[in-house]
Design a protein around this motif. Sequence first.
Motif, PDB file in Angstrom:
ATOM      1  N   THR A   1       0.469  -0.922   0.209  1.00 28.66           N
ATOM      2  CA  THR A   1      -0.274   0.213  -0.082  1.00 28.66           C
ATOM      3  C   THR A   1       1.089   1.041   0.078  1.00 28.66           C
ATOM      4  OG1 THR A   1      -0.347  -0.475   2.238  1.00 28.66           O
ATOM      5  CG2 THR A   1      -1.552  -0.580   1.736  1.00 28.66           C
ATOM      6  N   SER A   2       2.198   1.303   0.298  1.00 27.77           N
ATOM      7  CA  SER A   2       3.183   2.337   0.543  1.00 27.77           C
ATOM      8  C   SER A   2       3.625   2.478  -0.752  1.00 27.77           C
ATOM      9  CB  SER A   2       3.621   2.790   1.628  1.00 27.77           C
ATOM     10  OG  SER A   2       2.726   2.454   2.913  1.00 27.77           O
ATOM     11  N   ILE A   3       4.170   3.730  -1.673  1.00 22.75           N
ATOM     12  CA  ILE A   3       5.355   4.178  -1.897  1.00 22.75           C
ATOM     13  C   ILE A   3       6.361   4.919  -1.442  1.00 22.75           C
ATOM     14  CG2 ILE A   3       6.119   5.940  -3.909  1.00 22.75           C
ATOM     15  CD1 ILE A   3       5.472   3.176  -5.045  1.00 22.75           C
ATOM     16  N   PHE A   4       7.285   4.668  -1.296  1.00 28.85           N
ATOM     17  CA  PHE A   4       8.635   5.347  -0.923  1.00 28.85           C
ATOM     18  C   PHE A   4       9.446   6.046  -1.873  1.00 28.85           C
ATOM     19  CE2 PHE A   4      12.378   5.325   1.845  1.00 28.85           C
ATOM     20  CZ  PHE A   4      12.227   6.213   2.135  1.00 28.85           C
ATOM     21  N   VAL A   5       9.247   7.462  -1.576  1.00 29.11           N
ATOM     22  CA  VAL A   5       9.936   8.140  -2.486  1.00 29.11           C
ATOM     23  C   VAL A   5      11.588   8.398  -2.428  1.00 29.11           C
ATOM     24  CG1 VAL A   5      10.156  10.479  -3.884  1.00 29.11           C
ATOM     25  CG2 VAL A   5       7.939   9.465  -3.515  1.00 29.11           C
ATOM     26  N   ARG A   6      12.369   7.320  -2.478  1.00 27.85           N
ATOM     27  CA  ARG A   6      13.784   7.214  -2.209  1.00 27.85           C
ATOM     28  C   ARG A   6      14.704   8.484  -2.382  1.00 27.85           C
ATOM     29  NH1 ARG A   6      15.071   1.326  -0.854  1.00 27.85           N
ATOM     30  NH2 ARG A   6      16.196   2.525   1.466  1.00 27.85           N
TER      31      ARG A   6
ATOM     32  N   ILE B   1       1.654   7.598  -0.235  1.00 28.85           N
ATOM     33  CA  ILE B   1       3.257   8.465  -0.556  1.00 28.85           C
ATOM     34  C   ILE B   1       3.878   8.910   0.869  1.00 28.85           C
ATOM     35  CG2 ILE B   1       4.444   9.515  -2.083  1.00 28.85           C
ATOM     36  CD1 ILE B   1       2.163   9.723  -3.566  1.00 28.85           C
ATOM     37  N   TYR B   2       5.770   7.873   1.311  1.00 26.21           N
ATOM     38  CA  TYR B   2       6.471   8.723   2.065  1.00 26.21           C
ATOM     39  C   TYR B   2       7.904   9.021   1.666  1.00 26.21           C
ATOM     40  CZ  TYR B   2       3.030   6.123   5.511  1.00 26.21           C
ATOM     41  OH  TYR B   2       1.540   6.235   5.940  1.00 26.21           O
ATOM     42  N   THR B   3       8.239   9.924   1.894  1.00 23.06           N
ATOM     43  CA  THR B   3       9.669  10.262   1.515  1.00 23.06           C
ATOM     44  C   THR B   3      10.019  11.679   2.411  1.00 23.06           C
ATOM     45  OG1 THR B   3      10.552  11.824  -0.596  1.00 23.06           O
ATOM     46  CG2 THR B   3       8.673  13.017   0.928  1.00 23.06           C
ATOM     47  N   LEU B   4      11.627  11.439   2.441  1.00 29.47           N
ATOM     48  CA  LEU B   4      12.274  11.880   3.458  1.00 29.47           C
ATOM     49  C   LEU B   4      13.195  13.805   3.088  1.00 29.47           C
ATOM     50  CD1 LEU B   4      14.342   9.269   5.895  1.00 29.47           C
ATOM     51  CD2 LEU B   4      12.434  10.619   6.257  1.00 29.47           C
ATOM     52  N   VAL B   5      13.455  14.368   3.298  1.00 26.09           N
ATOM     53  CA  VAL B   5      13.764  15.427   3.059  1.00 26.09           C
ATOM     54  C   VAL B   5      15.010  15.732   3.079  1.00 26.09           C
ATOM     55  CG1 VAL B   5      13.470  18.041   2.378  1.00 26.09           C
ATOM     56  CG2 VAL B   5      11.588  17.150   2.737  1.00 26.09           C
TER      57      VAL B   5
ATOM     58  N   ASN C   1       6.467  12.323  11.057  1.00 21.06           N
ATOM     59  CA  ASN C   1       7.293  11.576  12.388  1.00 21.06           C
ATOM     60  C   ASN C   1       8.810  12.247  12.400  1.00 21.06           C
ATOM     61  OD1 ASN C   1       8.006  10.125  14.543  1.00 21.06           O
ATOM     62  ND2 ASN C   1       8.370   8.554  13.605  1.00 21.06           N
ATOM     63  N   GLN C   2       9.078  12.939  13.426  1.00 17.25           N
ATOM     64  CA  GLN C   2      10.667  14.174  13.324  1.00 17.25           C
ATOM     65  C   GLN C   2      11.669  12.953  14.128  1.00 17.25           C
ATOM     66  OE1 GLN C   2      10.221  17.804  14.383  1.00 17.25           O
ATOM     67  NE2 GLN C   2      11.921  18.875  14.237  1.00 17.25           N
ATOM     68  N   ASP C   3      13.081  13.907  13.802  1.00 17.24           N
ATOM     69  CA  ASP C   3      13.720  12.458  14.456  1.00 17.24           C
ATOM     70  C   ASP C   3      14.897  13.868  15.391  1.00 17.24           C
ATOM     71  OD1 ASP C   3      17.012  12.085  14.850  1.00 17.24           O
ATOM     72  OD2 ASP C   3      15.842  10.726  13.551  1.00 17.24           O
ATOM     73  N   PRO C   4      14.789  13.299  16.470  1.00 11.94           N
ATOM     74  CA  PRO C   4      14.441  13.699  17.688  1.00 11.94           C
ATOM     75  C   PRO C   4      16.013  14.500  17.783  1.00 11.94           C
ATOM     76  CG  PRO C   4      15.087  11.595  18.735  1.00 11.94           C
ATOM     77  CD  PRO C   4      14.111  11.598  16.341  1.00 11.94           C
ATOM     78  N   GLN C   5      16.900  13.923  17.306  1.00 11.38           N
ATOM     79  CA  GLN C   5      17.734  14.437  17.237  1.00 11.38           C
ATOM     80  C   GLN C   5      18.805  15.432  15.350  1.00 11.38           C
ATOM     81  OE1 GLN C   5      21.706  12.372  18.971  1.00 11.38           O
ATOM     82  NE2 GLN C   5      20.002  10.997  20.024  1.00 11.38           N
ATOM     83  N   LEU C   6      18.519  15.627  14.283  1.00 14.46           N
ATOM     84  CA  LEU C   6      18.367  16.123  13.578  1.00 14.46           C
ATOM     85  C   LEU C   6      17.302  16.354  12.603  1.00 14.46           C
ATOM     86  CD1 LEU C   6      20.250  13.165  11.850  1.00 14.46           C
ATOM     87  CD2 LEU C   6      21.415  15.026  12.114  1.00 14.46           C
ATOM     88  N   SER C   7      17.354  17.394  12.373  1.00 14.79           N
ATOM     89  CA  SER C   7      16.205  18.277  11.078  1.00 14.79           C
ATOM     90  C   SER C   7      16.258  16.897  10.227  1.00 14.79           C
ATOM     91  CB  SER C   7      16.884  19.683  10.845  1.00 14.79           C
ATOM     92  OG  SER C   7      15.747  19.759  10.280  1.00 14.79           O
ATOM     93  N   LEU C   8      15.193  16.393  10.610  1.00 11.55           N
ATOM     94  CA  LEU C   8      14.829  14.976   9.345  1.00 11.55           C
ATOM     95  C   LEU C   8      13.338  14.602  10.064  1.00 11.55           C
ATOM     96  CD1 LEU C   8      15.632  13.313   6.986  1.00 11.55           C
ATOM     97  CD2 LEU C   8      16.626  11.608   8.366  1.00 11.55           C
ATOM     98  N   ASN C   9      12.717  15.023   8.464  1.00 11.85           N
ATOM     99  CA  ASN C   9      11.275  13.920   9.045  1.00 11.85           C
ATOM    100  C   ASN C   9      10.073  13.344   8.099  1.00 11.85           C
ATOM    101  OD1 ASN C   9      10.116  16.173  11.334  1.00 11.85           O
ATOM    102  ND2 ASN C   9      11.558  17.875   9.851  1.00 11.85           N
ATOM    103  N   TRP C  10       9.991  12.321   8.542  1.00 12.81           N
ATOM    104  CA  TRP C  10       8.818  11.416   7.615  1.00 12.81           C
ATOM    105  C   TRP C  10       7.752  12.818   6.780  1.00 12.81           C
ATOM    106  CZ3 TRP C  10      10.053   7.697   5.257  1.00 12.81           C
ATOM    107  CH2 TRP C  10      10.533   6.723   5.440  1.00 12.81           C
ATOM    108  N   MET C  11       7.724  12.553   5.307  1.00 13.87           N
ATOM    109  CA  MET C  11       6.403  13.655   5.133  1.00 13.87           C
ATOM    110  C   MET C  11       5.301  12.679   4.024  1.00 13.87           C
ATOM    111  SD  MET C  11       8.134  17.325   4.649  1.00 13.87           S
ATOM    112  CE  MET C  11       7.051  17.665   4.987  1.00 13.87           C
ATOM    113  N   TYR C  12       4.578  12.875   4.591  1.00 13.45           N
ATOM    114  CA  TYR C  12       2.966  11.592   4.060  1.00 13.45           C
ATOM    115  C   TYR C  12       2.031  12.379   3.016  1.00 13.45           C
ATOM    116  CZ  TYR C  12      -1.254   8.971   3.392  1.00 13.45           C
ATOM    117  OH  TYR C  12      -2.386   8.746   3.228  1.00 13.45           O
ATOM    118  N   LEU C  13       2.018  11.935   2.151  1.00 15.94           N
ATOM    119  CA  LEU C  13       0.829  12.433   1.134  1.00 15.94           C
ATOM    120  C   LEU C  13      -0.268  11.653   0.707  1.00 15.94           C
ATOM    121  CD1 LEU C  13      -0.314  14.929   0.069  1.00 15.94           C
ATOM    122  CD2 LEU C  13       1.307  14.499  -2.508  1.00 15.94           C
TER     123      LEU C  13
END
Length: 343
Positions: free
Chosen positions: A246-251, A289-293, A311-323
């Motif tokens: 059910t999920s596509i990951f824009v890698r 659709i999920y991606t990481l910026v 979902n945000q990483d507690p130490q890096l400026s990195l987030n899961w993003m969903y659409l």
Amino acid sequence: MNPQSIHQWFSVEQQRKYVAQLQGRVGITRRRAEYFVKLWAYLLLKQRQELGQHLKQPLRELELPSGFVPCTHREAQEVFYGDDDRGSDRSAGMMIDKLVALGLIEKDFDGNSTCIRIRSLLPNPQDSSKAKATIKFFPDYFNPRTDAIPVASFLARNYNWMNKKATALPHRIVRILRGWAEQYPTGMRVLRRSDTQDAVGFYILYPVAREFEANFFLSPRNSLHLSATWDDDPFQIALRGDRNCTSIFVRSWQIDLPYKQSINVCEFLKDVQKTLVNIQADFPNLCDIYTLVIHPTDEQLVSALGFQKTNQDPQLSLNWMYLPLDKYLSLDIEQAVSGLQFD
């Protein structure tokens, strides 16, 4: 040397002459050219002042400074934006990275401060303008034999701000890309120059096996792969025809910086819509659709398309993003990105 006094030493009229010559080069917008010329003038004046050389005001032309000149992001911010509130130290740092990617400057860190070297003399404006006008681009299939190395090279430049092991990274990316192409080539596409056939953009849409979907709800850093240094892939691709997928990951979704203009961005995003429809034929229950910026400059684009942070990483400026996939397929791409500036 006061960074905000550039106009006193090198007049706006003189700056415009240099800007006009630079604008013919692929990827150099008017704003980038203006910032580069001001940075060039500032570094030249700063170096001359530090060497105790007599400064004649105003400058009539620019010469290349000798070697690297220290320049903090705060200095660059004042050079680029002056008293304008729109520019921050962070945005100045990202503009420096853009100028590096365009081949105009080199950047080094001596352990204490950032140092910059002006590396590009002015081009022939007639030749470069003609070349820019005739270059066309089109989406195409990823060819692992001919595209892997050039794609890995510009992906590595995008990831290097986070991972300093730049010498090993491109070779590793080549290996990963060719491995993915053996698994599911349908989701791998490039943006290609019509004159040289070189790939200047790349994306991969990766159908994720159901057993690995939980990763989308865990720390984002654990799902880095192309930009990481470890070999274990935290995801596994679904088998063609898997109705549980059910999920596509824009890698990855990148256009090499000199070619990242609005027309190319829109064309490549529309191609994603077409590719998703093709992938749905293999995985009929796709809906997420999920991606990481990875790079901060891409966050505005992803948000404009409607992606939401989950979902945000507690130490890096990195987030899961969903659409939701259906929302992306119905999106008017040109309207969605109309408010963005790719300069």
